[in-house]
Design a protein around this motif. Structure first.
Motif, PDB file in Angstrom:
ATOM      1  N   MET A  81     -22.153   3.172 -42.373  1.00 23.41           N
ATOM      2  CA  MET A  81     -23.076   3.850 -43.268  1.00 23.41           C
ATOM      3  C   MET A  81     -23.144   3.142 -44.619  1.00 23.41           C
ATOM      4  SD  MET A  81     -23.145   7.841 -44.334  1.00 23.41           S
ATOM      5  CE  MET A  81     -21.932   7.823 -45.633  1.00 23.41           C
ATOM      6  N   GLN A  82     -22.049   2.597 -45.069  1.00 21.20           N
ATOM      7  CA  GLN A  82     -22.022   1.897 -46.343  1.00 21.20           C
ATOM      8  C   GLN A  82     -22.754   0.553 -46.273  1.00 21.20           C
ATOM      9  OE1 GLN A  82     -17.869   1.564 -47.102  1.00 21.20           O
ATOM     10  NE2 GLN A  82     -17.616   3.715 -47.640  1.00 21.20           N
ATOM     11  N   MET A  83     -22.810  -0.045 -45.086  1.00 18.92           N
ATOM     12  CA  MET A  83     -23.393  -1.375 -44.952  1.00 18.92           C
ATOM     13  C   MET A  83     -24.866  -1.371 -44.560  1.00 18.92           C
ATOM     14  SD  MET A  83     -20.493  -3.426 -42.948  1.00 18.92           S
ATOM     15  CE  MET A  83     -18.878  -2.733 -42.856  1.00 18.92           C
ATOM     16  N   SER A  84     -25.360  -0.292 -43.977  1.00 17.11           N
ATOM     17  CA  SER A  84     -26.742  -0.287 -43.497  1.00 17.11           C
ATOM     18  C   SER A  84     -27.577   0.738 -44.250  1.00 17.11           C
ATOM     19  CB  SER A  84     -26.768   0.019 -42.003  1.00 17.11           C
ATOM     20  OG  SER A  84     -26.306   1.333 -41.778  1.00 17.11           O
ATOM     21  N   GLU A  85     -28.844   0.784 -43.892  1.00 20.68           N
ATOM     22  CA  GLU A  85     -29.735   1.752 -44.511  1.00 20.68           C
ATOM     23  C   GLU A  85     -29.393   3.152 -44.015  1.00 20.68           C
ATOM     24  OE1 GLU A  85     -33.804   0.814 -43.908  1.00 20.68           O
ATOM     25  OE2 GLU A  85     -33.511  -1.306 -44.337  1.00 20.68           O
ATOM     26  N   LEU A  86     -29.574   4.117 -44.865  1.00 17.91           N
ATOM     27  CA  LEU A  86     -29.224   5.490 -44.533  1.00 17.91           C
ATOM     28  C   LEU A  86     -30.097   6.035 -43.406  1.00 17.91           C
ATOM     29  CD1 LEU A  86     -27.373   7.810 -45.236  1.00 17.91           C
ATOM     30  CD2 LEU A  86     -29.054   8.588 -46.897  1.00 17.91           C
ATOM     31  N   SER A  87     -31.381   5.683 -43.394  1.00 18.09           N
ATOM     32  CA  SER A  87     -32.276   6.201 -42.349  1.00 18.09           C
ATOM     33  C   SER A  87     -31.886   5.647 -40.976  1.00 18.09           C
ATOM     34  CB  SER A  87     -33.726   5.868 -42.669  1.00 18.09           C
ATOM     35  OG  SER A  87     -33.897   4.465 -42.746  1.00 18.09           O
ATOM     36  N   MET A  88     -31.562   4.371 -40.892  1.00 18.82           N
ATOM     37  CA  MET A  88     -31.159   3.769 -39.612  1.00 18.82           C
ATOM     38  C   MET A  88     -29.838   4.351 -39.133  1.00 18.82           C
ATOM     39  SD  MET A  88     -32.327   1.784 -37.494  1.00 18.82           S
ATOM     40  CE  MET A  88     -31.829   0.986 -36.017  1.00 18.82           C
ATOM     41  N   TRP A  89     -28.909   4.548 -40.051  1.00 16.93           N
ATOM     42  CA  TRP A  89     -27.629   5.155 -39.694  1.00 16.93           C
ATOM     43  C   TRP A  89     -27.845   6.573 -39.196  1.00 16.93           C
ATOM     44  CZ3 TRP A  89     -25.303   9.540 -41.663  1.00 16.93           C
ATOM     45  CH2 TRP A  89     -24.008   9.779 -41.224  1.00 16.93           C
ATOM     46  N   PHE A  90     -28.709   7.335 -39.862  1.00 15.43           N
ATOM     47  CA  PHE A  90     -28.968   8.718 -39.470  1.00 15.43           C
ATOM     48  C   PHE A  90     -29.604   8.790 -38.087  1.00 15.43           C
ATOM     49  CE2 PHE A  90     -31.601  12.576 -39.409  1.00 15.43           C
ATOM     50  CZ  PHE A  90     -30.602  13.518 -39.612  1.00 15.43           C
ATOM     51  N   ILE A  91     -30.545   7.912 -37.800  1.00 14.19           N
ATOM     52  CA  ILE A  91     -31.201   7.900 -36.482  1.00 14.19           C
ATOM     53  C   ILE A  91     -30.193   7.556 -35.387  1.00 14.19           C
ATOM     54  CG2 ILE A  91     -32.897   6.662 -35.074  1.00 14.19           C
ATOM     55  CD1 ILE A  91     -34.605   6.437 -37.640  1.00 14.19           C
ATOM     56  N   THR A  92     -29.378   6.550 -35.617  1.00 14.76           N
ATOM     57  CA  THR A  92     -28.396   6.131 -34.610  1.00 14.76           C
ATOM     58  C   THR A  92     -27.368   7.225 -34.351  1.00 14.76           C
ATOM     59  OG1 THR A  92     -28.664   3.857 -35.382  1.00 14.76           O
ATOM     60  CG2 THR A  92     -26.749   4.319 -34.006  1.00 14.76           C
ATOM     61  N   THR A  93     -26.819   7.779 -35.409  1.00 12.13           N
ATOM     62  CA  THR A  93     -25.807   8.821 -35.257  1.00 12.13           C
ATOM     63  C   THR A  93     -26.399  10.089 -34.636  1.00 12.13           C
ATOM     64  OG1 THR A  93     -24.700   7.920 -37.201  1.00 12.13           O
ATOM     65  CG2 THR A  93     -24.005  10.081 -36.476  1.00 12.13           C
ATOM     66  N   SER A  94     -27.599  10.445 -35.039  1.00 10.17           N
ATOM     67  CA  SER A  94     -28.242  11.636 -34.477  1.00 10.17           C
ATOM     68  C   SER A  94     -28.510  11.459 -32.990  1.00 10.17           C
ATOM     69  CB  SER A  94     -29.552  11.927 -35.205  1.00 10.17           C
ATOM     70  OG  SER A  94     -29.311  12.205 -36.547  1.00 10.17           O
ATOM     71  N   THR A  95     -28.968  10.276 -32.589  1.00 10.49           N
ATOM     72  CA  THR A  95     -29.205  10.003 -31.173  1.00 10.49           C
ATOM     73  C   THR A  95     -27.911  10.115 -30.372  1.00 10.49           C
ATOM     74  OG1 THR A  95     -30.977   8.488 -31.808  1.00 10.49           O
ATOM     75  CG2 THR A  95     -30.156   8.317 -29.560  1.00 10.49           C
ATOM     76  N   PHE A  96     -26.851   9.554 -30.907  1.00 13.14           N
ATOM     77  CA  PHE A  96     -25.564   9.607 -30.216  1.00 13.14           C
ATOM     78  C   PHE A  96     -25.078  11.050 -30.071  1.00 13.14           C
ATOM     79  CE2 PHE A  96     -20.912   9.114 -30.031  1.00 13.14           C
ATOM     80  CZ  PHE A  96     -20.828   8.286 -28.920  1.00 13.14           C
ATOM     81  N   ILE A  97     -25.195  11.848 -31.125  1.00 13.80           N
ATOM     82  CA  ILE A  97     -24.738  13.234 -31.068  1.00 13.80           C
ATOM     83  C   ILE A  97     -25.631  14.067 -30.149  1.00 13.80           C
ATOM     84  CG2 ILE A  97     -24.457  15.330 -32.466  1.00 13.80           C
ATOM     85  CD1 ILE A  97     -23.369  13.514 -34.681  1.00 13.80           C
ATOM     86  N   ILE A  98     -26.926  13.780 -30.104  1.00 17.26           N
ATOM     87  CA  ILE A  98     -27.821  14.489 -29.189  1.00 17.26           C
ATOM     88  C   ILE A  98     -27.450  14.174 -27.744  1.00 17.26           C
ATOM     89  CG2 ILE A  98     -30.209  14.551 -28.350  1.00 17.26           C
ATOM     90  CD1 ILE A  98     -31.067  14.352 -31.310  1.00 17.26           C
TER      91      ILE A  98
END
Length: 117
Positions: A81-98
């Protein structure tokens, strides 16, 4: 080349000598006292080792292992999260949790998580 061959032969000779010494020294009897006593859990070692076990315990253990591995996969996302954009991190993490939630729903729907039938 000679040193390598010498060390290989020497290691083989030492290992074979240790194997032979251990097989000569070791006591092997079919009626060993330790093997004749019950295990700590109280099971009789003379009975069949293919005792039936509860499928619920097995399924809960498998689900635990799956979610444990998934938690290990999620943990590095904090550093990412510190190294990438917040929107890309949110999409990736949300997909994984879904995907995790869908798997949990599938297991729940099939009755894997129900303890008594």
């Amino acid at each position: 080349m000679l040193k390598i061959m010498t060390s290989i032969v020497l290691s083989l000779i030492i290992s074979m000598a240790l194997i032979m010494i251990c097989s000569i020294i070791s006591k092997k009897s079919k009626n060993n006292r330790e093997k004749m006593t019950p295990f700590e859990c109280g099971f009789d070692p003379k009975s069949s080792s293919r005792m039936p076990f509860s499928m619920q315990f097995f399924m809960i253990a498998i689900i635990f292992l799956i979610f444990d591995v998934e938690i290990i996969i999620i943990l590095p996302t904090i550093k990412i999260m510190q190294m990438s954009e917040l929107s890309m991190w949110f999409i990736t993490t949300s997909t994984f949790i879904i995907i995790l939630a869908m798997g949990l729903y599938h297991e729940w729907k099939n009755g894997i998580l129900e303890w008594s039938n």
